[in-house]
Write an enzyme that holds these catalytic residues in place. Structure first.
Site, PDB file in Angstrom:
ATOM      1  N   GLY A 187       0.784  -1.229   0.000  1.00 22.09           N
ATOM      2  CA  GLY A 187       0.000   0.000   0.000  1.00 22.09           C
ATOM      3  C   GLY A 187       0.810   1.271   0.000  1.00 22.09           C
ATOM      4  O   GLY A 187       0.239   2.358   0.142  1.00 22.09           O
ATOM      5  N   PRO A 221       4.878  -4.744  -1.131  1.00 19.09           N
ATOM      6  CA  PRO A 221       4.667  -3.630  -2.064  1.00 19.09           C
ATOM      7  C   PRO A 221       4.372  -4.133  -3.470  1.00 19.09           C
ATOM      8  O   PRO A 221       5.020  -5.056  -3.958  1.00 19.09           O
ATOM      9  CB  PRO A 221       6.015  -2.895  -2.036  1.00 19.09           C
ATOM     10  CG  PRO A 221       7.019  -3.945  -1.676  1.00 19.09           C
ATOM     11  CD  PRO A 221       6.300  -4.923  -0.783  1.00 19.09           C
ATOM     12  N   TYR A 264     -11.328   5.278  -9.570  1.00 16.37           N
ATOM     13  CA  TYR A 264     -10.949   5.884  -8.279  1.00 16.37           C
ATOM     14  C   TYR A 264     -10.737   7.376  -8.370  1.00 16.37           C
ATOM     15  O   TYR A 264     -10.156   7.953  -7.463  1.00 16.37           O
ATOM     16  CB  TYR A 264      -9.613   5.340  -7.763  1.00 16.37           C
ATOM     17  CG  TYR A 264      -9.346   3.888  -7.845  1.00 16.37           C
ATOM     18  CD1 TYR A 264     -10.140   2.973  -7.167  1.00 16.37           C
ATOM     19  CD2 TYR A 264      -8.225   3.421  -8.537  1.00 16.37           C
ATOM     20  CE1 TYR A 264      -9.837   1.621  -7.206  1.00 16.37           C
ATOM     21  CE2 TYR A 264      -7.932   2.072  -8.569  1.00 16.37           C
ATOM     22  CZ  TYR A 264      -8.743   1.182  -7.900  1.00 16.37           C
ATOM     23  OH  TYR A 264      -8.434  -0.140  -7.936  1.00 16.37           O
ATOM     24  N   CYS A 296     -17.051   4.329 -25.510  1.00 15.02           N
ATOM     25  CA  CYS A 296     -18.396   4.899 -25.525  1.00 15.02           C
ATOM     26  C   CYS A 296     -18.901   5.196 -24.123  1.00 15.02           C
ATOM     27  O   CYS A 296     -19.870   4.593 -23.653  1.00 15.02           O
ATOM     28  CB  CYS A 296     -19.337   3.950 -26.245  1.00 15.02           C
ATOM     29  SG  CYS A 296     -18.750   3.561 -27.884  1.00 15.02           S
TER      30      CYS A 296
END
Ligand SMILES: *Cc1c(COP(=O)(O)O)cnc(C)c1O
Length: 463
Positions: A278, A321, A364, A391
């Protein structure tokens, strides 16, 4: 975020909502080394180059859109993470960020381990020769087939995510005559976001077993009773794209507290803790990520301190990681197709890819940078939005960007920091062909994942 509303650029300034953009950079042609992989620069003609190869040549040879990965940068990041703990911790690369056989080979050579969370990822890892004992299997709903394959392969650990899974893995291991090493994934009541963390009593999400209400302690009790499971430790992963170490500190403290409780109740000191992944990267020049050695020091210090206070031997730490290793290594190269100036608003710049190769902006609200890569320009800044060819009006690659006002069809745009969660989340929306990943090292480029073809599409569609 630390983003603040600066005076706007020369165009369209008055109608922009505050804080949605920053001032145009002083030099539109600059390639900020914080955001671009380490062998990216411009040549004498002003063309952006990767590993010495001009993007114009890359586009000619491999087409656009395409992902270009800086192998030296990838390996350097692996080494930085490996060395950060002085060899005193295990680094598991999170394969879901981007996985291919070439990547597995690099990880193996650089001494890293690998997280997988599906049968497909496991198959890729094994096919590329990652030793099974260096693989960890994750997932909140692993199928019986996935568990069987992981146990049969002999993965180093399965991270247990629910009470049902404890029984399921134990049963399968028993049937296969194995004793499976496991960790229990706990939710520590810390939810980390970029630049902040929130402590909550019960994390309202699907992963792990809560520390709250003694649930994690109960999971430990159950696992310790099962002969076919060897409980190696406790696992905690608190979020993604995190800059602030405070969330990790709370998480580490709570995990160590659980280890102390386990020792008090069962007389067992669990040998491992995993603090997850993270760690944030720079998507724009505003982001200021920490270096692996700083993160390692901060994690080691807190674990050492908490263990000393609890009278525990310091367990072996592992981290996971994904983004922080592969994210910064890659840029996506697009060709500009059309431009639409919306007077008083901005210019929409359409490229030949979009949400099928980078869903993160739509998913996000992720922020990206973008640069004109095929040439330099002395034109002034033009407030732009880089959009794809799909689209959907939400098909946005870079929401707010300043590009040179003389941008034209045929120019190449490069979007940096697309190594993580772009190709791995790519889709065939609108029957798009997923772009290739091309690795560049020492002036040589090679395809490590080829572009999809229309034949691939038709092969899946059995009529
Ligand atoms: C996604 C994930 C990671 C990697 O996260 P990054 O943000 O890519 O570092 C590590 N561990 C677990 C359990 C994950 O789910």
């Amino acid at each position: 975020m630390s983003r603040s509303a600066h005076p706007a650029g020369p165009r369209h300034a008055d109608v922009l909502p505050e804080g949605h953009y920053t001032a145009p950079p002083a030099d539109l042609n600059a390639l900020d080394p914080r955001v671009w992989s380490r062998t990216v620069t411009r040549d004498a003609d002003g063309v952006a180059t990767l590993g010495g190869i001009p993007v114009t040549r890359l586009a000619e040879e491999f087409g656009t859109p395409a992902y270009f990965l800086d192998e030296d940068d990838f390996r350097a990041r692996c080494r930085a993470w490996h060395d950060a703990f002085g060899g005193e911790a295990d680094v598991f690369y999170a394969g879901k960020a981007f996985l291919s056989r070439a990547v597995v080979g690099w990880l193996h050579e650089e001494g890293l381990n690998l997280d997988v969370c599906s049968a497909g990822e496991l198959t890729t890892a094994l096919a590329a020769g990652m030793p099974a004992e260096r693989i960890a299997m994750h997932g909140n709903n692993k199928t019986t087939d996935e568990i069987e394959r992981a146990v049969t392969a002999g993965v180093g650990r399965i991270v247990l995510d629910s009470f049902q899974e404890i029984v399921r893995v134990a049963h399968i291991a028993e049937r296969l005559g194995r004793r499976q090493r496991v960790q229990i994934r706990v939710t520590v009541g810390v939810e980390a976001h970029t630049h902040e963390f929130i402590a909550t009593a019960h994390e309202d999400q699907k992963f792990g077993i809560a520390l709250a209400d003694g649930q994690a302690a109960e999971a430990v009790r159950r696992v310790l009773k099962l002969d076919s499971l060897e409980l190696a430790g406790i696992h905690s992963h608190i979020g993604s794209q995190i800059f602030d170490m405070a969330g990790f500190e709370v998480s580490a403290r709570r995990v160590v507290q659980l280890l102390a409780e386990v020792r008090d109740e069962h007389g067992v000191e669990l040998p491992e803790i995993d603090l997850g992944g993270g760690l944030g990267i720079a998507y724009t020049s505003e982001d200021d990520p920490r270096e692996p050695h700083e993160i390692a020091k901060s994690l080691s210090d807190i674990v050492t301190r908490e263990c000393a206070a609890a009278g525990l031997a310091v367990p072996r730490i592992s981290v996971e990681p994904g983004r922080a290793i592969v994210g910064p290594t890659t840029f996506t190269l697009y060709e500009v197709g059309t431009l639409k100036e919306l007077p008083g608003l901005r210019t929409y710049v359409s490229v030949d890819g979009g949400m099928s190769d980078n869903i993160r902006t739509a998913l996000y609200d992720a922020e990206y940078s973008v640069a004109l890569a095929s040439r330099v320009s002395s034109a002034g800044p033009m407030l732009s939005r880089v959009v794809g060819k799909h689209c959907e009006s939400g098909d946005i690659v870079v929401k707010d960007a300043f590009l040179p006002a003389d941008l034209a069809p045929g120019d190449l745009l490069a979007v940096p920091a697309t190594g993580a969660y772009c190709r791995s989340m790519a889709s065939n929306y609108n029957h798009a062909l997923r772009p290739p990943v091309v690795a560049v090292k020492d002036g040589k480029a090679r395809v490590i994942m080829r572009r999809e073809t229309e034949e691939d599409l038709l092969r899946l569609d059995v009529g």
